[in-house]
Design an enzyme around this catalytic site. Structure first.
Site, PDB file in Angstrom:
ATOM      1  N   HIS A 166      42.048  28.919  67.718  1.00  0.00           N
ATOM      2  CA  HIS A 166      41.470  28.144  66.591  1.00  0.00           C
ATOM      3  C   HIS A 166      42.407  27.977  65.358  1.00  0.00           C
ATOM      4  O   HIS A 166      43.530  28.782  65.186  1.00  0.00           O
ATOM      5  CB  HIS A 166      40.263  28.826  65.953  1.00  0.00           C
ATOM      6  CG  HIS A 166      40.872  30.234  65.580  1.00  0.00           C
ATOM      7  ND1 HIS A 166      41.046  30.156  63.985  1.00  0.00           N
ATOM      8  CD2 HIS A 166      40.753  31.501  65.966  1.00  0.00           C
ATOM      9  CE1 HIS A 166      41.308  31.555  63.742  1.00  0.00           C
ATOM     10  NE2 HIS A 166      41.070  32.340  64.969  1.00  0.00           N
ATOM     11  N   GLY A 167      42.059  26.890  64.844  1.00  0.00           N
ATOM     12  CA  GLY A 167      43.111  26.837  63.726  1.00  0.00           C
ATOM     13  C   GLY A 167      42.482  25.484  62.635  1.00  0.00           C
ATOM     14  O   GLY A 167      41.456  24.886  62.969  1.00  0.00           O
TER      15      GLY A 167
END
Ligand SMILES: *[C@@H]1O[C@H](CO)[C@@H](O)[C@H](O)[C@H]1NC(C)=O
Ligand SMILES: *[C@@H]1O[C@H](CO)[C@@H](O)[C@H](O)[C@H]1NC(C)=O
Ligand SMILES: *[C@@H]1O[C@H](CO)[C@@H](O)[C@H](O)[C@H]1NC(C)=O
Ligand SMILES: *[C@@H]1O[C@H](CO)[C@@H](O)[C@H](O)[C@H]1NC(C)=O
Ligand SMILES: *[C@@H]1O[C@H](CO)[C@@H](O)[C@H](O)[C@H]1NC(C)=O
Length: 400
Positions: free
Chosen positions: A74-75
């Site tokens: 995720h980011g």
């Protein structure tokens, strides 16, 4: 977390930070797992949508991609546009997209963002693309009793990390930071300094601004704090303990099952049922998987007392698993080949760059060669057995 700092000096601190000279550039390469994706793909700083330099190692024109399998961390941003531009055939309208995620909110959000990032021109059947939560695949570490007992909840696994916090390199950083803040060094410790460094990293990763906290650190200090972060990754997610990576074989095998299926479908001239598989997880999902495959392994282990020798180490988590890190397997079908083995080829991209395969030192492999190289993991790593707690006293095992 900053609020946890001793209130006695907290008030004067911000004032002091403001009068310090601005941070020297170049800390951002040392934020470890808190690094922004732009550190590994600098062309994105000026143009977030640019593709950057080509990946090289292109296959003959007679090869077409059959399946793309992406495991993402995720980011704050997603390289969706880049991926779609590199593989237009797979991302073409109306191809089926299988999207899976860890149950953690930030991953689910990223999964939704990934789909939106594909843009309106790519029609995957709109809302029909459900994000399927699969924690046994994306959070295998939580489901592995042996990992939880022997690593996650075991203080001994932090032994090198804790020793480094008390070591000479960290002591020098503490003294410098204390002096910059006009504080007695006894009032600081490695954890407080790490919080300040993290605050500096967050503002850069999330807001693209240089926080005044960054001005406390020189590049040398940043390298020490990066090593502290890497030590923790190494012992808790990396080569430090075998179970760290063995627990990921469930995901590794799942990847190959889907590749196998695509090869079978292609051989029998059926449409590929899963041309695109995207899974959103964590740094803790990707790091063990890369270790299982043997990537970024140094000759010597990362230890509290070999900071200097490890200056050129391969195991730098900021380069491996920054925010939005992504590992992509691409399976190709190639026409006009000399042997039937060459018909199916694979490439592996980490953060949009081709990785060399260990068995050949090349960036393209036949699918057969790749499977042969990882035969042992594919056939003999059984999650359930690997993760079973040994029947003997666990406390006694720690000392081994
Ligand atoms: C981030 O900051 C740098 C330096 O201030 C600037 O050049 C760049 O355009 C910014 N990037 C984005 C995406 O805002
Ligand atoms: C998660 O993936 C594994 C491996 O593909 C599969 O066996 C399992 O049924 C999946 N679980 C869920 C909840 O979909
Ligand atoms: C097939 O073999 C010929 C002769 O060995 C070689 O020149 C050619 O590049 C090969 N083709 C492929 C697709 O590998
Ligand atoms: C692998 O290939 C690269 C470039 O193609 C080369 O620089 C490197 O020395 C090779 N490594 C090994 C172990 O053969
Ligand atoms: C496990 O071993 C430790 C020391 O070797 C001992 O103190 C402890 O009581 C043992 N626990 C069990 C459940 O046998």
């Amino acid at each position: 977390a900053v609020a946890a700092m001793a209130p006695r000096w907290e008030a004067g601190l911000l004032l002091l930070l403001l009068v310090l000279p601005p941070a020297s550039a170049g800390l951002s390469g040392y934020f470890g797992t808190k690094s922004r994706y732009e550190e590994v793909n600098p062309h994105l700083v000026s143009d977030p949508l640019s593709l950057g330099p080509g990946t090289g190692g292109s296959l003959p024109a007679s090869c077409t991609p059959l399946q793309l399998r992406a495991v993402l961390r995720h980011g704050t941003r997603y390289p969706t546009a880049g991926m779609a531009a590199r593989f237009p055939a797979l991302f073409a309208a109306r191809r089926r997209l299988a999207l899976a995620s860890s149950s953690k909110h930030r991953c689910l959000q990223s999964g939704a963002a990934f789909r939106r990032g594909l843009g309106p021109t790519l029609d995957f059947g709109g809302d029909e693309v459900e994000v399927e939560v699969n924690d046994s695949l994306m959070r295998f570490f939580d489901h592995c009793a042996k990992f939880v007992a022997l690593v996650e909840e075991n203080d001994a696994a932090m032994c090198q990390v804790n020793a480094f916090k008390e070591g000479p390199e960290m002591k020098k950083v503490l003294e410098k930071v204390a002096s910059a803040l006009c504080l007695p060094v006894e009032e600081l410790n490695a954890d407080l300094v790490q919080v300040a460094f993290l605050t500096c990293s967050y503002e850069l990763a999330i807001k693209n601004v240089t926080s005044p906290w960054c001005s406390l650190f020189s590049e040398e200090d940043a390298k020490v704090l990066e090593y502290l972060n890497d030590l923790k990754q190494y012992w808790k997610r990396g080569y430090g303990y075998d179970i760290n990576s063995r627990s990921s074989c469930v995901l590794f095998q799942d990847i190959f099952q889907h590749l196998d299926k695509a090869v079978e479908e292609s051989k029998s001239s059926k449409p590929i049922s899963s041309p695109l598989i995207v899974q959103v997880g964590h740094a803790e999902t990707l790091q063990p998987l890369l270790v299982l495959m043997g990537y970024f392994k140094d000759d010597e282990p990362l230890l509290a007392n070999n900071y200097a020798q490890q200056a050129q180490r391969k195991f730098r988590s900021g380069r491996i698993v920054p925010y939005a890190a992504n590992l992509v397997f691409v399976l190709y079908h190639c026409d006009h080949v000399n042997t039937s083995q060459e018909e199916y080829q694979v490439q592996l991209l980490l953060n949009e760059k081709l990785l060399s395969f260990h068995h050949s030192n090349e960036t393209t492999s036949t699918y057969t060669d790749l499977k042969n190289y990882y035969k042992d993991i594919l056939e003999n790593c059984h999650f359930k057995e690997e993760c079973e707690l040994p029947k003997v006293n666990v406390t006694a095992i720690d000392e081994l």
